[in-house]
Write a protein that holds these residues in place. Sequence first.
Motif, PDB file in Angstrom:
ATOM      1  N   UNK A   1       0.843  -1.191   0.000  1.00  0.00           N
ATOM      2  CA  UNK A   1       0.000   0.000   0.000  1.00  0.00           C
ATOM      3  C   UNK A   1       0.878   1.241   0.000  1.00  0.00           C
ATOM      4  N   UNK A   2       0.543   2.182  -0.866  1.00  0.00           N
ATOM      5  CA  UNK A   2       1.290   3.439  -0.886  1.00  0.00           C
ATOM      6  C   UNK A   2       0.477   4.496  -0.132  1.00  0.00           C
ATOM      7  N   UNK A   3      -0.668   4.843  -0.687  1.00  0.00           N
ATOM      8  CA  UNK A   3      -1.513   5.827  -0.008  1.00  0.00           C
ATOM      9  C   UNK A   3      -2.923   5.291   0.141  1.00  0.00           C
ATOM     10  N   UNK A   4      -3.477   5.490   1.316  1.00  0.00           N
ATOM     11  CA  UNK A   4      -4.875   5.124   1.542  1.00  0.00           C
ATOM     12  C   UNK A   4      -5.748   6.245   0.978  1.00  0.00           C
ATOM     13  N   UNK A   5      -7.019   5.939   0.722  1.00  0.00           N
ATOM     14  CA  UNK A   5      -7.889   6.954   0.126  1.00  0.00           C
ATOM     15  C   UNK A   5      -8.008   8.214   0.973  1.00  0.00           C
ATOM     16  N   UNK A   6      -8.003   8.042   2.275  1.00  0.00           N
ATOM     17  CA  UNK A   6      -8.199   9.181   3.159  1.00  0.00           C
ATOM     18  C   UNK A   6      -7.248   9.034   4.335  1.00  0.00           C
ATOM     19  N   UNK A   7      -6.859  10.174   4.890  1.00  0.00           N
ATOM     20  CA  UNK A   7      -5.879  10.111   5.967  1.00  0.00           C
ATOM     21  C   UNK A   7      -6.493   9.667   7.283  1.00  0.00           C
ATOM     22  N   UNK A   8      -7.691  10.148   7.553  1.00  0.00           N
ATOM     23  CA  UNK A   8      -8.269   9.843   8.851  1.00  0.00           C
ATOM     24  C   UNK A   8      -8.997   8.507   8.801  1.00  0.00           C
ATOM     25  N   UNK A   9      -9.231   7.932   9.969  1.00  0.00           N
ATOM     26  CA  UNK A   9      -9.923   6.647  10.072  1.00  0.00           C
ATOM     27  C   UNK A   9     -11.331   6.763   9.514  1.00  0.00           C
ATOM     28  N   UNK A  10     -11.834   5.686   8.954  1.00  0.00           N
ATOM     29  CA  UNK A  10     -13.215   5.706   8.509  1.00  0.00           C
ATOM     30  C   UNK A  10     -13.921   4.483   9.067  1.00  0.00           C
ATOM     31  N   UNK A  11     -15.178   4.334   8.720  1.00  0.00           N
ATOM     32  CA  UNK A  11     -15.991   3.254   9.264  1.00  0.00           C
ATOM     33  C   UNK A  11     -15.336   1.890   9.049  1.00  0.00           C
ATOM     34  N   UNK A  12     -14.903   1.644   7.834  1.00  0.00           N
ATOM     35  CA  UNK A  12     -14.347   0.323   7.521  1.00  0.00           C
ATOM     36  C   UNK A  12     -13.126   0.040   8.398  1.00  0.00           C
TER      37      UNK A  12
ATOM     38  N   UNK B   1     -12.368   1.466  11.278  1.00  0.00           N
ATOM     39  CA  UNK B   1     -12.753   1.355  12.692  1.00  0.00           C
ATOM     40  C   UNK B   1     -13.316  -0.035  12.989  1.00  0.00           C
TER      41      UNK B   1
ATOM     42  N   UNK C   1      -6.901  -4.118   1.890  1.00  0.00           N
ATOM     43  CA  UNK C   1      -6.846  -2.983   0.973  1.00  0.00           C
ATOM     44  C   UNK C   1      -6.146  -1.794   1.605  1.00  0.00           C
ATOM     45  N   UNK C   2      -6.138  -1.765   2.916  1.00  0.00           N
ATOM     46  CA  UNK C   2      -5.443  -0.688   3.618  1.00  0.00           C
ATOM     47  C   UNK C   2      -4.032  -1.111   4.008  1.00  0.00           C
TER      48      UNK C   2
END
Lengths: 935, 313, 246
Positions: free
Chosen positions: B223-234, B236, B308-309
């Motif tokens: 993994x290089x970059x996740x879609x978003x920097x902050x935690x999301x539902x998935x 968590x 995926x993360x």
Amino acid sequence: MEATTQSTAPKRTVACTTCYMCACRCGIKVHLQDGKLRYIEGNRDHPINRGVLCGKGSAGIMTAVSPARLSNPLRRTGPRGSGQFEAISWDEALRIATDRLARIRATDPNRLALYTGRDQSQALTSYFAQMFGTINYAAHGGFCSVDMAAAGLYSVGGSFWEFGEPDWEHARLFLLFGVAEDHDSNPIKLGLGKLKDRGAKIISINPVRTGYSAIADEFVAITPGTDGLLIFALIHCLLDAGKIDTEFLIRYTNAHHLVVDAPGDPLHGLFARDPAGFELCFDRTAGALRAARALGTDPALNGVFTLPDGHRARPAFALLAERYADPQYAPEAVASRCGIDAGTIRRIAAELAEVAFNQPVVLQQAWTDTDGHRHASMTGRPVAMHAMRGVSAHSNGFHTCRAIHVLQMLLGAIDTPGSWRYKSPFPRQIPGGPAPGRARVPGGPLDGSPLGFPRGPEDLLVDEAGEALRLDRAFSWEAPLAVHGLMHMAIARAYEAGPDRIDTLFLFMSNMAWNSAMNPGETTRMLSACDAAGNYRIPFVIVADAFASETVAYADLVLPDTTYLERYDCISLLDRPIGSAHGPADAIRIPVLRPDRDVRPFQDVLIDLAGRLGLPEFATGTGVPLYSSYADYMVRHERRPGIGPLAGFRGKDGQAIGVGAPNPRQLDRYIKNGSFWQHELPAEQLYFKHANRAYLAGAKAMGLLESDDQIVLQLYCEPLQRFRLAAEGHGSRRPPERLRARISRFFDPLPIWYQPLEQAMTDRAKFPLYAITQRPMAMYHSWGSHNAWLRQILPENRIYLHRDLAVQLGIRDEDWVWVRSRNGNLKCRARTMSGVNRDTVWTWNAIGKRTGAWALAHDAPEFRRGFLLNHLISEYLPDRPGQAADSNSDPITGQAAWFDLTVSIEPCEPNTPDETSPRPAANPLRVRRTAEGTL
Amino acid sequence: MKPAASVLLLTTATGFGFGLLAWLGAYCAVGFLPTHARLFVAAGVGISLALISLGLGASVFHLERKERAWRAFSQWRSSWLSREGIAGVLSYPVAIAFALALWRDEPPLWTRLLGVVLVLVSLGTVYCTAMIYASLKPIRQWHNAHTAADYLIYAVFSGAVLYALLNTVAHGTAGTVASVAAVTSAGIALLAKRAYWRHIDAQAPLATLAAAIGMPGGAEARALDAPHFTENFVLRQMGFSIARRHAKKLRRIALAIGFALPLACSVLAGCALLPLATASLAVLCAGGGLLLERWLFFAEATHVAAVYYGRKI
Amino acid sequence: MTMLPERPAGAKRLGLVIDLDTCVGCHACAVNCKEWNTGGEAAILPDYDKHGPEPDGVWFNRIHSYETNSGGCSRTVNFPRSCLHCEDALCVTVCPTGASYKRVEDGIVLVDTDKCIGCQLCSWACPYGARELDENAGVMRKCTLCIDRIYDEKLPPAEREPACVATCPSRARHFGDLADPDSEVSKLVEARGGVDLLAGLGYRPTNKYLPPRRATIPTPPVQPATASGKGLSAALLGLLDKALSR
Ligand SMILES: Nc1nc2c(c(=O)[nH]1)N[C@H]1C(S)=C(S)[C@@H](COP(=O)(O)OP(=O)(O)OC[C@H]3O[C@@H](n4cnc5c(=O)[nH]c(N)nc54)[C@H](O)[C@@H]3O)O[C@H]1N2
Ligand SMILES: Nc1nc2c(c(=O)[nH]1)N[C@H]1C(S)=C(S)[C@@H](COP(=O)(O)OP(=O)(O)OC[C@H]3O[C@@H](n4cnc5c(=O)[nH]c(N)nc54)[C@H](O)[C@@H]3O)O[C@H]1N2
Ligand code: SF4
Ligand code: SF4
Ligand code: SF4
Ligand code: SF4
Ligand code: SF4
Ligand SMILES: [Mo]
């Protein structure tokens, strides 16, 4: 004006306008329900985006409701930079501005410095400056990509940037130099998709493999700043193999023009000319000198010939061939400096030759060239190139960009089927326009636009001693071809020069105290610096912005702009239009939302100010304003007879294109047409525009060009030699002593490569790594961070480095690290990757924000973990003993050398706080509402 | 997977409740219940239902839209969660009928038959609960044969120690049968838990990142970059992970408290050594230990989506 | 409802084909999806902590980037991830309320937010992480395949495609019927070797991903010039000797 058309759904209306979530200018359809924004989609009819919309454009809704929007004119109440303001009325704001500007204009108009960012009304702002009478005007090009503009306009009469495009339909090999995103965001993506569809090969030359480079068929991880060497090596291979399009060269370039070879003579290095001033060539059949443009000749590209005056002369091509055939440019000789192995360079050269010469594209389309030759078909070299800031943000960018154009010319790949193409209104006669304005009668306008194209030392804006007249020192010996000015030096130079030189700094749409400052710490210090008496060194700062940016805090007077959905705008052929290789086009923006705040469109405000000041062309001789608004100006203003901001639907009946009387119903016609106008060129005019008789005649008739003469491509750039001759003591205008060697070295009429200036002056043992930035696709500079959707994608950034390097340095993903340069230390978090040049670290640009700005919570990640690489850069080169530091810019164009930075990197001490450094103190906008202040 | 308190409580408490019901039913069915045990049975059923209610209550609490909980009974044809709900609710009338039958001294045929039904509905509910997890293909630590068996074993075990305690309170002694049952089930539970851990430790991840993103076989991906920097539902929910070192320690604690100690206490209780204290301790330890075991069941479970993360799965 | 529907053989399988060879990772599809689904017919997609320290929200589509190494060749791959509208959608069968369902007529998997109790089990059942809880409304949300666009008769036929497909600037997203072997998308999958993600789990996803490829130009490399060292090569001199005509 009600600018909406009824759609099929009840109560839902759709209006067509132009996006401005970035400078790409895509056509959008804005859906409104009961006056509320519901959806923004791409306009499928629009020539720029064909219905697609990027992430930023799709987030426009959240910008329209952003809490960071400014809502009143503001007057500073606390110290500069404190963010303390009181809300004032527009009447008062305009009175303050008018009084101040009128006083300046009456004394010395040059004491107003007007600098604007990536707005799309530079045709208006520069005209305002010209009519005001100040030479101190520039737009963002100087810190952006003037290297590309200047190199292109002095070489081929067009340029990369957003003014040219690959032939996406026919290219078979595409070379992309140093592009992460570019202004042509959506067109490039659409184009890459097309190339992929056809199985064309894409080679990305870039230290970093993300975005476009990620989908390239080949990724060449070049060492920053060395593209010039790579291109010379490619040229070297092509010369070696005899893979040169000599037909193209003699028809369309000055390759066969004879260059005087008489070192020490004032004519040395200039073209040999006949008494009438026409350049000469040597006709091998006739065995005699002939006019280079004469027909029926067999011009020599090689050899030494004697001129009537006894001087020797050689074809420009011979000089070029001799230079690049030299073993110093063999792939093996440049490989290690470029970080690319020689075999790869040779293979790419072979691929260029293979595609250009063995796979030509032939379109069955007859056309006639400017020599009157009728061609039955259009034959092209399907090798296309595009380059942007990876080339231009280095201090050797002008020459590197010229090197690319030279490579294109040698391959015969300029505006042919399959190659790079001009976008209308380009090509322009070389070098691209008149010289910069310099003189004025008292109270009158400047005799030309403040920005222009010097042809030689005589066009420079320098005093008797050869020192700069302009604040930013554009068009001086420090940056002779600074055709876009040096915006990145404006604040530093205003601070240096003091109140006698500059009274008011008027900034529009640029975050000059933060991400467009090469050194935000110093810049903000200079903005708030006082003299002994407590007066600010820069006496007055006006900022016109739409949002609570970092720079707003440093204004004395803030003129709050609307958002892009709340105003008229004009994307004009006089400025940065939306033309394409298929023909000229322009567009407008229309208000689809009514502002819910006390804000005014800046263009309206500027026209209002111009009227109040009684500026020529904006007011009658007796001081009566001529225009009621920008919309009015867009329709009625004529720059030259029949030519106005908008080229479409001109004339009384709206039928004229380009030239025609103002049409009072012009805006309605635009709105009916989806807020844009486009003229599709006939197939005969689509290629070889620089020498296509029908195209040039049509362009002249449309007012795009002054002349329909062939535009001869400049393999050899003679104007550079004129500056060099001056440095060598010829002519009456010579550079000051301290700059002579520099001018002589850099003003080479054939492309050269040199190590970027800052790198050459920095201790590389201490700072062995290159540090660069890239544009993130889903963020536009600083404007994205207040957008609730975009900031979810990129609220903070990382410094990326190669995994091998990381292992060597003991750095793991997400570790805090210190990045150090000669200018300072920066603490940030690291991330490792393999798709990056081993000696390069990089980050996304403009993600870090100053605490308090953009209406974000005080503990927002943008403040705490987001960072700007700019804290490590400087607008000055390192000091040299006994000399004032030079600006950190390309010595030819003044282009800001953002990417010349070198750094070291090391892990932070354990248990370091989770917070970036430096983190300047907070200065949130605090507005006191006066009694009558409305909200 | 994120260990949500409500779910831990649900599975553990209902395990005790249904386990105890199952034992009551089973003893009744085979005629091992002391005669005139009406109060004993009523108390046992009462405690069970209280525990079950606590668990089911917690599970409703876990719902975002509690007012719509009734809808969860509709999809018994495919959904184990729906089936759990139905079985769970069904267990109340059965258990009450059972207690009533014994209270009223209904004929043994009836009570024995009700005992069998009670065993079925109790263990059936536990099975449904287990199958909610066992049916989730994206979670390899759950989607295996151990899960259902283990849930049943732990229910039987927790029911057994609870029964032994109940016996001790009612009769001053745990009794041989109940003690043997408690000791044996504790032993089996301990072995089952160890077998489970051995099993999941030996499992291969469900997918490599490269395969998950459709790269050809043999490819590696990072993994290089996740879609978003902050935690999301998935992240968590599905991205929760626990350090291996940490897990090892907790496993040992869970084994000791949850299984070994109850086993030892049950032996002591069986030997009539401070029976009330040892039997109580067995229950307390089993409760605490099973909660910890359940926490680990979640915390050590990895969801394939987390790959995926770039997370380990 | 929660039972997977009996779908007649050859029933439509509407879905997306995502070309990893062309995706530049621009997030346009993700943001436009968010925009459409916030401004469109259904309930808005929530955002939490919009301007605060933990910005977060519900997205139906999220763009990852990876570095891969296959066949000794390393590259960066951008990877959009959204619901794949699986044929054997466990997310549907686990649902206790019938809120999750798969449409008989076209195979689209949807959540009926009026029935959902927010138990989140479906999100656990989805191997692709495609379902996200709307923490404001307490119901599960997921990609609808833009059912409110693709069947909207008020839209011109060309616009009856998912928002993410319409907006994708590099045209890396394609929409169509994957059950029809003659559809553009099926042909694309066929020609480009489209793959099922995590096929081994047996969900039989409808959406397909096209793996990255690599265009080459076969040509022997230019050899270093023979000897001479300085001066112009024979090849070039030969070329320059040829007559030209202006
Ligand atoms: N989304 C988005 N779009 C934008 C902008 C934005 O902020 N966001 N900004 C707009 C503006 S103002 C501009 S000027 C354009 C700029 O658009 P780009 O030209 O794409 O600018 P950068 O993102 O700076 O990308 C420079 C690229 O050059 C590479 N590079 C750095 N040094 C070298 C080198 O020496 N050689 C080579 N070959 N490559 C090198 C970097 O890795 C990077 O990929 O984008 C415009 N478009
Ligand atoms: N390290 C590093 N630094 C760089 C670069 C880099 O590559 N690396 N790139 C450089 C380049 S090429 C550029 S062009 C600059 C760009 O840098 P800037 O020109 O500073 O760009 P922005 O941050 O977008 O600032 C634009 C300002 O315009 C305001 N604005 C937005 N919309 C409107 C509007 O509708 N009306 C008005 N009046 N104002 C508006 C915003 O609020 C913001 O304050 O950055 C430069 N800085
Ligand atoms: S590229 Fe995106 S942000 Fe820029 S104008 Fe086009 S749609 Fe708007
Ligand atoms: S991708 Fe996930 S949510 Fe979509 S149908 Fe498949 S299992 Fe269900
Ligand atoms: S969260 Fe809603 S849709 Fe998902 S399983 Fe539970 S009830 Fe069904
Ligand atoms: S199909 Fe529609 S809902 Fe699904 S990801 Fe695309 S835009 Fe979003
Ligand atoms: S819009 Fe297209 S190119 Fe951009 S991330 Fe989505 S699929 Fe990729
Ligand atoms: Mo720029």
